[in-house]
Enzyme design. Structure first.
Site, PDB file in Angstrom:
ATOM      1  N   ASP A   8       0.870  -1.164   0.000  1.00 51.47           N
ATOM      2  CA  ASP A   8       0.000   0.000   0.000  1.00 51.47           C
ATOM      3  C   ASP A   8       0.921   1.231   0.000  1.00 51.47           C
ATOM      4  O   ASP A   8       2.145   1.096   0.145  1.00 51.47           O
ATOM      5  CB  ASP A   8      -0.884  -0.044   1.252  1.00 51.47           C
ATOM      6  N   ASP A  10      -0.282   5.195   1.055  1.00 47.92           N
ATOM      7  CA  ASP A  10      -0.617   6.154   2.112  1.00 47.92           C
ATOM      8  C   ASP A  10      -0.790   5.458   3.454  1.00 47.92           C
ATOM      9  O   ASP A  10      -1.592   4.526   3.592  1.00 47.92           O
ATOM     10  CB  ASP A  10      -1.903   6.906   1.752  1.00 47.92           C
TER      11      ASP A  10
END
Length: 217
Positions: A8, A10
Site C-alpha cells: 500500500d 498512504d
C-alpha cells in the site's frame, strides 16, 4: 512459494494518514466540530464519500463536505513535504529486490499523487507494477486493485504478500486472496484488525526474510 510483495502507499510507505487526520481536525474545529480518531479511521484506505456524508450530516449543512475537503487539501502538500518514509520501508524494498521477489503497489490514491511522492522518496524504481484509483472501477476494500496487480505480475494471488496499514486495505488484500501483514500507523493502530497473517508495529521490527519465515511461506 511467495513470488511477490505488494505494498500500500498512504499510511504504510508514507504516513500521510496522520497528516490528513490532523488537518481535518483543524479545519473542522473552525466549524465547531471536534473530530475523533474513531470517527475518522473507518475512511482510511478508501474513498472519502462516507466521511463527507458524516461531516455534512453532523454539521447539518448539505454540500459543505466538498468545501471542507478543499480547505484540507490546500493544507496537505506543505505538511507532507516535511515527512519521510516510515521506518524500514526502504530496507524492505531493497531486501525484496535482493531476494528476487517482484514488487507491486496497490493504492486507493490517484496516480499523480503516488508517482510524485515515490519520486521524492527515491523509491519509484523498485516497483514493477503500480495500480491506483485511476486504474479501477472500485477502490479498497474492493479487491480489484490487488487483483489487477497480481494479474499484471502474472502470478497467483496466494503467491504474494500484501503490506497494509488500514482495515480497508487488509480486507481488499484478503478478498483478493493474498497473504497480508499489517503495519498500522498511529491513526490506524486501534482499528479492529482481524484475519491478518502477521502484525508489526514497524518494518524495522524484523527483516523481510524473517516475515516470510514467520508466515512459513
Amino acid at each position: 512459494m511467495i513470488k511477490a510483495v505488494v505494498f500500500d502507499f498512504d499510511g504504510l510507505i508514507l504516513d500521510t494518514e496522520t497528516v490528513w487526520f490532523e488537518c481535518y481536525q483543524e479545519v473542522l474545529a473552525r466549524h465547531e466540530l471536534e473530530l475523533t480518531l474513531e470517527q475518522f479511521a473507518p475512511s482510511i484506505g478508501t474513498h472519502s464519500d462516507d466521511f463527507r456524508q458524516y461531516v455534512e450530516t453532523t454539521l447539518g449543512k448539505p454540500g459543505i463536505g466538498l468545501e471542507i475537503e478543499r480547505e484540507v487539501a490546500e493544507m496537505i502538500p506543505a505538511r507532507v513535504e516535511l515527512i519521510q518514509a516510515r521506518g524500514g520501508v526502504a530496507d524492505y524494498l531493497a531486501e525484496a529486490k535482493q531476494l528476487g521477489l517482484r514488487i507491486g503497489l496497490a493504492t486507493s490514491s490517484d496516480r499523480q499523487w503516488i508517482e510524485y511522492y515515490l519520486d521524492r522518496l527515491g523509491l519509484r524504481h523498485y516497483f514493477e507494477v503500480i495500480k491506483t484509483s485511476d486504474d479501477v472501477s472500485a477502490v479498497k476494500p474492493d479487491p480489484e486493485l490487488y487483483l489487477r496487480v497480481v494479474d499484471e505480475l502474472d502470478i497467483q494471488a496466494n503467491e504474494a504478500v500484501a503490506f497494509e496499514d488500514s482495515l480497508n486495505g487488509l480486507r481488499a488484500a484478503k478478498a483478493a486472496g493474498l497473504h497480508c501483514a499489517i503495519v498500522p500507523n498511529p491513526v490506524t493502530a486501534l482499528l479492529p484488525f482481524e484475519h491478518h497473517d502477521l502484525r508489526l508495529d514497524s518494518m524495522e521490527d524484523m527483516p523481510l526474510a524473517d516475515v516470510l519465515s514467520r508466515l512459513a511461506l
